[in-house]
Design an enzyme around this catalytic site. Structure first.
Site, mmCIF file in Angstrom:
data_model
loop_
_atom_site.group_PDB
_atom_site.id
_atom_site.type_symbol
_atom_site.label_atom_id
_atom_site.label_comp_id
_atom_site.label_asym_id
_atom_site.label_seq_id
_atom_site.Cartn_x
_atom_site.Cartn_y
_atom_site.Cartn_z
ATOM 1 N N CYS A 121 18.592 19.994 -2.438
ATOM 2 C CA CYS A 121 19.971 19.528 -2.592
ATOM 3 C C CYS A 121 20.980 20.454 -1.917
ATOM 4 C CB CYS A 121 20.295 19.361 -4.072
ATOM 5 S SG CYS A 121 19.299 18.049 -4.809
ATOM 6 N N HIS A 260 27.864 18.993 -4.959
ATOM 7 C CA HIS A 260 26.626 18.211 -4.982
ATOM 8 C C HIS A 260 26.626 17.346 -6.238
ATOM 9 C CE1 HIS A 260 22.572 16.946 -4.844
ATOM 10 N NE2 HIS A 260 22.188 17.678 -5.882
ATOM 11 N N ASN A 290 22.008 10.909 -7.418
ATOM 12 C CA ASN A 290 21.745 12.121 -6.650
ATOM 13 C C ASN A 290 20.993 11.739 -5.373
ATOM 14 O OD1 ASN A 290 20.896 14.531 -5.578
ATOM 15 N ND2 ASN A 290 20.072 15.364 -7.489
HETATM 16 N N1 ACO Z 1 16.319 8.140 -21.293
HETATM 17 C C1 ACO Z 1 16.263 8.470 -22.597
HETATM 18 N N2 ACO Z 1 15.839 9.670 -23.030
HETATM 19 C C2 ACO Z 1 15.443 10.559 -22.113
HETATM 20 C C3 ACO Z 1 15.468 10.275 -20.736
HETATM 21 C C4 ACO Z 1 15.912 9.003 -20.340
HETATM 22 N N3 ACO Z 1 15.985 8.640 -19.045
HETATM 23 N N4 ACO Z 1 15.022 11.360 -20.061
HETATM 24 C C5 ACO Z 1 14.736 12.295 -20.967
HETATM 25 N N5 ACO Z 1 14.980 11.807 -22.222
HETATM 26 C C6 ACO Z 1 14.804 12.479 -23.500
HETATM 27 C C7 ACO Z 1 13.826 13.627 -23.445
HETATM 28 O O1 ACO Z 1 12.513 13.159 -23.598
HETATM 29 C C8 ACO Z 1 14.303 14.487 -24.572
HETATM 30 O O2 ACO Z 1 13.785 13.967 -25.760
HETATM 31 P P1 ACO Z 1 13.240 14.990 -26.903
HETATM 32 O O3 ACO Z 1 14.456 15.785 -27.317
HETATM 33 O O4 ACO Z 1 12.718 14.063 -27.932
HETATM 34 O O5 ACO Z 1 12.209 15.839 -26.239
HETATM 35 C C9 ACO Z 1 15.801 14.270 -24.608
HETATM 36 O O6 ACO Z 1 16.059 13.059 -23.884
HETATM 37 C C10 ACO Z 1 16.585 15.385 -23.954
HETATM 38 O O7 ACO Z 1 15.939 15.700 -22.705
HETATM 39 P P2 ACO Z 1 16.520 16.814 -21.757
HETATM 40 O O8 ACO Z 1 15.638 16.946 -20.559
HETATM 41 O O9 ACO Z 1 16.863 18.028 -22.538
HETATM 42 O O10 ACO Z 1 17.873 16.095 -21.308
HETATM 43 P P3 ACO Z 1 19.077 16.755 -20.584
HETATM 44 O O11 ACO Z 1 20.286 16.602 -21.393
HETATM 45 O O12 ACO Z 1 18.735 18.118 -20.042
HETATM 46 O O13 ACO Z 1 19.244 15.778 -19.330
HETATM 47 C C11 ACO Z 1 18.753 15.855 -16.990
HETATM 48 C C12 ACO Z 1 18.200 15.637 -18.401
HETATM 49 C C13 ACO Z 1 19.802 14.797 -16.752
HETATM 50 C C14 ACO Z 1 17.615 15.722 -15.988
HETATM 51 C C15 ACO Z 1 19.390 17.269 -16.909
HETATM 52 O O14 ACO Z 1 18.475 18.214 -17.403
HETATM 53 C C16 ACO Z 1 19.802 17.663 -15.508
HETATM 54 O O15 ACO Z 1 20.736 17.134 -14.956
HETATM 55 N N6 ACO Z 1 19.131 18.697 -14.938
HETATM 56 C C17 ACO Z 1 19.547 19.289 -13.675
HETATM 57 C C18 ACO Z 1 19.288 18.385 -12.495
HETATM 58 C C19 ACO Z 1 19.652 19.131 -11.219
HETATM 59 O O16 ACO Z 1 20.736 19.670 -11.064
HETATM 60 N N7 ACO Z 1 18.706 19.177 -10.276
HETATM 61 C C20 ACO Z 1 18.931 19.963 -9.057
HETATM 62 C C21 ACO Z 1 19.214 19.095 -7.895
HETATM 63 S S1 ACO Z 1 17.918 17.944 -7.538
HETATM 64 C C22 ACO Z 1 17.097 18.543 -6.106
HETATM 65 O O17 ACO Z 1 17.237 19.633 -5.656
HETATM 66 C C23 ACO Z 1 16.139 17.543 -5.428
#
Ligand code: ACO
Length: 340
Positions: A121, A260, A290
């Site tokens: 990214c 980003h 994204n």
């Molecule tokens: N729908 C419903 N529930 C979900 C989903 C979904 N799509 N995905 C995960 N959950 C659940 C999980 O299973 C978890 O359940 P649990 O508590 O029972 O275990 C709960 O939701 C919370 O999961 P988290 O992973 O903690 O959710 P979070 O709030 O962190 O959001 C996300 C996830 C959106 C992926 C976030 O972590 C994020 O944005 N991370 C950074 C992404 C990023 O910046 N990436 C870098 C760039 S990408 C690149 O370089 C290619």
């Protein structure tokens, strides 16, 4: 790190182009595919829909070419005058030849050489710094910098934690020398100690594609979202405040933050640390998700009509690697002349 020196020409963005595939993948569509909800996706990420490239045989080079062609057409550029093409991507058509070579042929950039740059990214921002260096050193007069990714080709649509995030798109900018405006400063970082948090495990030289890697789904992107989120919030906020301090910029000096688009909460936290109100933050994650290397040029395209010569922009990215950075640039042309 690099700071602009007054003895060099500056590298200014003088044109922008973009490409978005037609097909929309909405949150209600994803509700039919995995256990998720529109409410969860919007509240956790800010995303409502993304675009998917599903034209047979077309991939990243096609989207990059379309974005470059739009730039060439709308700004009346002779492609034969382009010296260098850099394509930032983690989803090249093939591991080689480089996507940049395919684009070079398709747009008729007969004098250009080119290469791909892999920084997930952060790819577009790293490519912008590379391209600017060629302009500043006098080795090139016209550099095409493209961010393009077909994320749908490496997304596992049975993994709800990643398939809700990504979309396909391309954005392109032209860099040219300027005495007045351009890239002023860059701060870039890499930290391979956290490489495992976000990766495409197979298909490279360590684990070449095989029945075993495909059966294991290791040809798809894997992300440990929670720690990546924490690193992204800190990394992006720190690097943006760093570049502001280095250039003596306060929140009121910054006309636009161009972040980003990985997660609306990461962007909000960064803007907050910088002291920026939401009207100064380019945000289109709701419409495109994204798109990895394409997010920053897509924002520049979408906001082009608002941009005027001398506007102060801070561009920032965070992604796999881990990689992150920020660039401070002054905008070079009246974008209202190129409004849709
Ligand atoms: N729908 C419903 N529930 C979900 C989903 C979904 N799509 N995905 C995960 N959950 C659940 C999980 O299973 C978890 O359940 P649990 O508590 O029972 O275990 C709960 O939701 C919370 O999961 P988290 O992973 O903690 O959710 P979070 O709030 O962190 O959001 C996300 C996830 C959106 C992926 C976030 O972590 C994020 O944005 N991370 C950074 C992404 C990023 O910046 N990436 C870098 C760039 S990408 C690149 O370089 C290619």
């Amino acid at each position: 790190m690099s700071t602009f020196s007054s003895t060099q020409p500056q590298a200014a963005i003088t044109a922008v182009g973009h490409f978005l595939p037609e097909r929309r993948l909405t949150n209600p569509d994803l509700e039919q595919m995995v256990e998720t909800s529109d409410e969860w996706i919007q509240s956790r990420t800010g995303i409502k829909e993304r675009r998917i490239l599903d034209d047979d045989g077309k991939a990243t080079a096609y989207m990059a070419t379309q974005a470059a062609q739009e730039l060439i057409d709308t700004h009346d550029i002779d492609p034969a005058t382009i010296d260098l093409i850099i394509v930032a991507t983690v989803t090249p058509d093939m591991l080689f030849p480089a996507t940049a070579c395919l684009v070079q042929d398709q747009i008729g950039a007969s004098s250009a050489w080119g290469f791909d740059l892999s920084a997930a990214c952060s790819g577009f921002l790293f490519a912008l710094t590379n391209g600017a260096s060629f302009i500043e050193s006098g080795r090139a007069e016209r550099v095409l910098v493209i961010g393009a990714d077909t994320m749908s080709s490496i997304t596992d649509y049975t993994d709800r934690s990643t398939c809700i995030l990504f979309g396909d798109a391309a954005g392109a900018v032209l860099l040219e020398p300027s005495d007045t405006y351009g890239l002023q400063d860059t701060v870039h970082h890499a930290d391979g100690a956290h490489a495992d948090l976000l990766k495409l495990p197979a298909g490279g030289s360590r684990r070449p594609a095989s029945h075993e890697t495909v059966d294991a789904g290791d040809h798809y992107l894997k992300q440990d979202g929670r720690p990546v989120f924490r690193h992204a919030v800190t990394g992006m906020s720190d690097v943006c405040t760093d570049i502001m301090e280095r250039n003596d910029l306060s929140g009121s000096d910054v006309d636009y933050l161009v972040p980003h688009q990985a997660n609306q909460r990461i962007i909000d936290a960064t803007a907050n640390r910088m002291g920026l109100s939401s009207d100064k933050v380019m945000m289109n994650i709701d419409r495109y998700g994204n798109t990895t290397a394409a997010t920053v040029p897509l924002c520049l395209y979408d906001w082009q009509h608002e941009l005027r010569p001398g506007h102060n922009l801070v561009l920032t990215t965070f992604g796999g690697g881990l990689t992150w950075g920020a660039s401070y640039l002054t905008w070079a042309y009246d974008g209202s002349e190129y409004a849709d």
